[in-house]
Scaffold this motif. Structure first.
Motif, PDB file in Angstrom:
ATOM      1  N   ASP A   1       3.276  -3.577 -14.048  1.00  0.00           N
ATOM      2  CA  ASP A   1       2.121  -3.961 -13.241  1.00  0.00           C
ATOM      3  C   ASP A   1       1.799  -5.448 -13.378  1.00  0.00           C
ATOM      4  O   ASP A   1       1.444  -6.101 -12.386  1.00  0.00           O
TER       5      ASP A   1
ATOM      6  N   PRO B   1       8.277  -1.178  -2.968  1.00  0.00           N
ATOM      7  CA  PRO B   1       7.078  -0.413  -2.581  1.00  0.00           C
ATOM      8  C   PRO B   1       5.793  -1.230  -2.725  1.00  0.00           C
ATOM      9  O   PRO B   1       4.877  -1.113  -1.888  1.00  0.00           O
TER      10      PRO B   1
ATOM     11  N   LYS C   1       3.092  -2.136   0.200  1.00  0.00           N
ATOM     12  CA  LYS C   1       1.683  -1.760   0.063  1.00  0.00           C
ATOM     13  C   LYS C   1       0.762  -2.974   0.150  1.00  0.00           C
ATOM     14  O   LYS C   1      -0.279  -2.929   0.819  1.00  0.00           O
TER      15      LYS C   1
ATOM     16  N   GLN D   1       8.177   4.056 -11.346  1.00  0.00           N
ATOM     17  CA  GLN D   1       6.736   4.188 -11.181  1.00  0.00           C
ATOM     18  C   GLN D   1       6.357   4.561  -9.752  1.00  0.00           C
ATOM     19  O   GLN D   1       5.343   5.197  -9.522  1.00  0.00           O
ATOM     20  N   GLU D   2       7.166   4.114  -8.794  1.00  0.00           N
ATOM     21  CA  GLU D   2       6.928   4.406  -7.388  1.00  0.00           C
ATOM     22  C   GLU D   2       8.241   4.825  -6.744  1.00  0.00           C
ATOM     23  O   GLU D   2       9.299   4.281  -7.069  1.00  0.00           O
ATOM     24  N   GLU D   3       8.183   5.755  -5.818  1.00  0.00           N
ATOM     25  CA  GLU D   3       9.379   6.171  -5.108  1.00  0.00           C
ATOM     26  C   GLU D   3       9.898   5.017  -4.247  1.00  0.00           C
ATOM     27  O   GLU D   3       9.108   4.274  -3.654  1.00  0.00           O
TER      28      GLU D   3
END
Length: 212
Positions: free
Chosen positions: A35, A69, A73, A104-106
């Motif tokens: 992050d 991703p 976003k 963590q994200e697809e």
């Protein structure tokens, strides 16, 4: 043209933000996994008032697409890359488990296919997509003739080349295409790779052990 390099550390990947006097920009290979890495990239873009027009992947191995991703976003940008690598998007979750971690994200689909010779424009700058398979079937190098530089992904490194033992790799093809597509460019062309420090075409022609 101005270039900012970020090295992200899940696999030390170079992510590049490139922009010119118009403040229009592109991001190449957002390998940000954690992050804080994502926020570092976002804050740089916002602090410098950049208008990111394209998200480019040199290829679609998982370490180069971690941040796709996030970029979709936060900035509404779908990645652009070569179709021949598209299967790696579906393979990414399995690949991550092989390395002992969970995404963590697809992964997200590509927004546009790029082909050899395509021109990517932003502001007053043009990048040419050069197809250099061998590390992966769809590996692209992004070349800026006017600014005498290229973004080589995992095709060419300082003193080395990309590995060719992964699915879709081909050592002979990689060597052949580096020689026929990249080594024909001016010796002073700066090479910004996907990992490690920059180099030049002239330096690699003279000193890279794979071409002696």
């Amino acid at each position: 043209m101005k270039i900012k390099r970020f090295e992200f550390n899940m696999f030390p990947v170079n992510c590049y933000v490139i922009w010119d006097e118009t403040k229009e920009a592109v991001v190449i290979d957002p390998g940000c996994f954690y992050d804080e890495e994502k926020q570092t990239l976002k804050n740089f873009i916002l602090t410098n008032n950049l208008n990111v027009k394209h998200l480019l992947n040199t290829h679609l191995h998982l370490d180069h697409i971690f941040g796709n991703p996030f970029m979709l976003k936060e900035f509404g940008l779908s990645a652009e890359a070569n179709k021949a690598d598209e299967y790696w998007i579906d393979e990414a979750p399995k690949q991550s488990r092989m390395f002992g971690f969970q995404l963590q994200e697809e992964p997200v689909p590509l927004g546009k296919y790029l082909h050899d010779g395509d021109i990517i424009t932003f502001g007053n700058t043009k990048l040419e997509a050069i197809h250099v398979p061998g590390h992966s079937p769809g590996s692209l190098v992004y070349y800026c003739k006017e600014d005498n530089c290229m973004f080589s992904g995992d095709v060419l490194f300082q003193g080395s080349i990309g590995r060719a033992d992964l699915t879709g790799g081909n050592f002979d093809e990689l060597i052949e295409h580096i020689c026929s597509r990249l080594f024909v460019l001016p010796n002073e062309t700066v090479v910004y790779p996907g990992h490690g420090a920059p180099t030049t075409i002239g330096m690699e022609k003279a000193e890279n052990p794979f071409f002696r």
